[in-house]
Motif scaffolding. Structure first.
Motif, PDB file in Angstrom:
ATOM      1  N   VAL A   1      76.675  91.629  48.678  1.00  0.00           N
ATOM      2  CA  VAL A   1      78.269  91.624  49.140  1.00  0.00           C
ATOM      3  C   VAL A   1      78.821  92.262  47.626  1.00  0.00           C
ATOM      4  N   ARG A   2      78.373  91.768  46.698  1.00  0.00           N
ATOM      5  CA  ARG A   2      78.936  92.484  45.321  1.00  0.00           C
ATOM      6  C   ARG A   2      78.852  93.927  45.177  1.00  0.00           C
ATOM      7  N   GLU A   3      77.522  94.488  45.595  1.00  0.00           N
ATOM      8  CA  GLU A   3      77.377  95.792  45.552  1.00  0.00           C
ATOM      9  C   GLU A   3      78.182  96.689  46.718  1.00  0.00           C
ATOM     10  N   HIS A   4      78.143  95.974  48.030  1.00  0.00           N
ATOM     11  CA  HIS A   4      78.773  96.631  49.019  1.00  0.00           C
ATOM     12  C   HIS A   4      79.911  95.729  49.899  1.00  0.00           C
ATOM     13  N   PRO A   5      81.025  95.861  49.150  1.00  0.00           N
ATOM     14  CA  PRO A   5      82.099  94.906  49.583  1.00  0.00           C
ATOM     15  C   PRO A   5      82.368  95.221  51.072  1.00  0.00           C
ATOM     16  N   GLU A   6      82.104  96.536  51.513  1.00  0.00           N
ATOM     17  CA  GLU A   6      82.499  96.548  52.985  1.00  0.00           C
ATOM     18  C   GLU A   6      81.328  95.633  54.044  1.00  0.00           C
ATOM     19  N   GLN A   7      80.793  95.087  53.356  1.00  0.00           N
ATOM     20  CA  GLN A   7      79.913  94.037  54.360  1.00  0.00           C
ATOM     21  C   GLN A   7      80.659  92.596  54.258  1.00  0.00           C
ATOM     22  N   MET A   8      81.750  92.378  53.835  1.00  0.00           N
ATOM     23  CA  MET A   8      82.430  91.135  53.849  1.00  0.00           C
ATOM     24  C   MET A   8      82.837  90.947  55.149  1.00  0.00           C
ATOM     25  N   HIS A   9      82.816  91.711  56.070  1.00  0.00           N
ATOM     26  CA  HIS A   9      83.263  91.138  57.537  1.00  0.00           C
ATOM     27  C   HIS A   9      82.259  90.490  58.039  1.00  0.00           C
ATOM     28  N   ARG A  10      80.982  90.483  57.699  1.00  0.00           N
ATOM     29  CA  ARG A  10      79.883  89.978  58.377  1.00  0.00           C
ATOM     30  C   ARG A  10      79.754  88.437  57.727  1.00  0.00           C
ATOM     31  N   MET A  11      80.701  88.000  56.488  1.00  0.00           N
ATOM     32  CA  MET A  11      80.286  87.107  55.753  1.00  0.00           C
ATOM     33  C   MET A  11      81.365  85.841  56.094  1.00  0.00           C
ATOM     34  N   HIS A  12      82.250  85.991  57.336  1.00  0.00           N
ATOM     35  CA  HIS A  12      83.338  85.040  57.355  1.00  0.00           C
ATOM     36  C   HIS A  12      82.856  83.824  58.021  1.00  0.00           C
ATOM     37  N   LYS A  13      81.873  83.803  59.095  1.00  0.00           N
ATOM     38  CA  LYS A  13      81.220  82.727  59.774  1.00  0.00           C
ATOM     39  C   LYS A  13      80.564  81.762  58.724  1.00  0.00           C
ATOM     40  N   LEU A  14      79.870  82.572  57.657  1.00  0.00           N
ATOM     41  CA  LEU A  14      79.036  82.205  56.739  1.00  0.00           C
ATOM     42  C   LEU A  14      79.730  81.149  55.767  1.00  0.00           C
ATOM     43  N   MET A  15      80.851  81.700  55.354  1.00  0.00           N
ATOM     44  CA  MET A  15      81.771  80.854  54.265  1.00  0.00           C
ATOM     45  C   MET A  15      82.585  79.996  55.167  1.00  0.00           C
ATOM     46  N   ASP A  16      82.940  80.364  56.385  1.00  0.00           N
ATOM     47  CA  ASP A  16      83.818  79.106  57.041  1.00  0.00           C
ATOM     48  C   ASP A  16      82.961  78.023  57.625  1.00  0.00           C
ATOM     49  N   TYR A  17      81.877  78.170  58.026  1.00  0.00           N
ATOM     50  CA  TYR A  17      81.033  77.178  58.580  1.00  0.00           C
ATOM     51  C   TYR A  17      79.672  76.930  58.087  1.00  0.00           C
ATOM     52  N   TYR A  18      78.979  77.903  58.127  1.00  0.00           N
ATOM     53  CA  TYR A  18      77.461  77.732  57.949  1.00  0.00           C
ATOM     54  C   TYR A  18      77.459  77.110  56.400  1.00  0.00           C
ATOM     55  N   LEU A  19      77.908  77.545  55.326  1.00  0.00           N
ATOM     56  CA  LEU A  19      77.692  77.128  54.049  1.00  0.00           C
ATOM     57  C   LEU A  19      78.233  75.559  54.019  1.00  0.00           C
ATOM     58  N   PRO A  20      79.428  75.272  54.297  1.00  0.00           N
ATOM     59  CA  PRO A  20      79.920  74.007  54.191  1.00  0.00           C
ATOM     60  C   PRO A  20      79.143  73.110  54.923  1.00  0.00           C
ATOM     61  N   THR A  21      78.737  73.332  56.087  1.00  0.00           N
ATOM     62  CA  THR A  21      77.907  72.379  56.891  1.00  0.00           C
ATOM     63  C   THR A  21      76.259  72.140  56.214  1.00  0.00           C
ATOM     64  N   THR A  22      75.977  73.304  55.816  1.00  0.00           N
ATOM     65  CA  THR A  22      74.479  73.237  54.951  1.00  0.00           C
ATOM     66  C   THR A  22      74.630  72.324  53.791  1.00  0.00           C
ATOM     67  N   LEU A  23      75.684  72.500  53.307  1.00  0.00           N
ATOM     68  CA  LEU A  23      76.252  71.587  51.783  1.00  0.00           C
ATOM     69  C   LEU A  23      76.302  70.189  52.309  1.00  0.00           C
ATOM     70  N   LYS A  24      77.037  69.822  53.414  1.00  0.00           N
ATOM     71  CA  LYS A  24      77.402  68.543  53.852  1.00  0.00           C
ATOM     72  C   LYS A  24      76.027  67.883  54.354  1.00  0.00           C
ATOM     73  N   LEU A  25      75.001  68.712  54.854  1.00  0.00           N
ATOM     74  CA  LEU A  25      73.771  68.144  55.373  1.00  0.00           C
ATOM     75  C   LEU A  25      72.912  67.724  54.186  1.00  0.00           C
ATOM     76  N   VAL A  26      72.760  68.700  53.366  1.00  0.00           N
ATOM     77  CA  VAL A  26      71.924  68.397  52.018  1.00  0.00           C
ATOM     78  C   VAL A  26      72.569  67.090  51.247  1.00  0.00           C
ATOM     79  N   GLU A  27      73.858  66.981  51.280  1.00  0.00           N
ATOM     80  CA  GLU A  27      74.287  66.029  50.386  1.00  0.00           C
ATOM     81  C   GLU A  27      74.059  64.366  51.044  1.00  0.00           C
TER      82      GLU A  27
END
Length: 296
Positions: A192-218
């Protein structure tokens, strides 16, 4: 040969034969004119790109001045080139004021136009009124860069927290899964750092997948601190471990999808380049002959 047969028909076929020859000559002349016309059109297209001054967009009036054409004639020529695919990602705005050579620039322009129209409908002074396309695109790029930086910072913080949790978890199996997860996330955010046009694919990752994964590991780290865990805790830890396998596999798929646009863009550029070289007569089909590997 075909030409010999046509000439023979013309010489010995009476009036009808001469008609065949005349039609053939007219057809052959048309092909030559089309080829010459296409070559000239490509040269004009190159000139239009030059007049954009190294940018991915250009003002139609300035291009017209640079070529000595009228605005009307230039727009007609540009629309024909767009129809023929000479500019594969080319666009003209609705008013015919700007030529844009890239889909990304056109999407930014559309977004800004839509935003401006929305503000006008709310009877507010549009912030972008009086700005040139270059200034509008520059503002859009700055906003995109700010969004990208915020997204990457959030991702790096999540990776840091996962690493800290991994250091406090004793099991080797779960640690291996977390190391794999950390490496995948680093690759994703590097992309994403090299290709910012890819950001539209990242919203679900940032809004749900990452926070939920972090919650499970905690939760796993908390369960891991229990000195004498019951069956419920052991079952919960096993479920989290299996879920991490699925998360890692999903992130592999996400990483691959981030490269799809880049692969498509590169493939399209290569095909367009080959087509233009062929149209200019700069390439010839080559026959590959096998190289002998030794003596008989």
């Amino acid at each position: 040969s075909l030409l010999f047969n046509i000439v023979r028909v013309g010489l010995f076929g009476g009036t009808g034969g001469w008609v065949v020859i005349v039609l053939f000559l007219l057809f052959f002349s048309l092909l030559i004119r089309l080829g010459i016309g296409q070559s000239r059109r490509l040269k004009r297209a190159e000139r239009y790109v030059e007049l954009c001054g190294g940018k991915l967009y250009g003002e139609v009036d300035r291009i017209a001045d640079g070529t000595g054409q009228s605005r009307r004639a230039l727009l007609k020529d540009l629309r024909e080139m767009l129809r023929l695919g000479i500019f594969p990602e080319g666009h003209l705005d609705e008013r015919g004021d700007w030529l844009m050579l890239n889909d990304a620039v056109y999407r930014q322009y559309q977004s800004l136009e839509q935003s401006t129209k929305q503000k006008e409908s709310e009877v507010e002074e549009p912030q972008n009124r009086g700005q040139s396309l270059g200034e509008m695109v520059s503002d859009a790029r700055k906003a995109q860069e700010a969004e990208r930086n915020a997204m990457i910072a959030q991702g790096m913080e999540c990776i840091r927290r996962l690493r800290d949790l991994n250091d406090r978890i004793s099991g080797e199996v779960i640690s291996a899964k977390l190391y794999r997860l950390e490496n995948l996330l680093n690759e994703i955010f590097d992309s994403v750092r090299e290709h910012p046009e890819q950001m539209h694919r990242m919203h679900k990752l940032m809004d749900y997948y990452l926070p939920t994964t972090l919650k499970l590991v905690e939760a796993y780290e908390e369960f891991d601190q229990v000195s004498s865990p019951g069956q419920d805790i052991l079952d919960a830890k096993g479920e989290i471990e299996r879920t991490l396998d699925k998360i890692n596999q999903a992130f592999v798929e996400l990483l691959n999808s981030l490269f799809q646009d880049t692969v498509l863009d590169i493939t399209t550029d290569a095909q367009v380049l080959q087509t233009m070289l062929a149209q200019e007569g700069l390439t010839r089909e080559m026959e590959l002959t096998p190289v002998s590997g030794g003596k008989d």
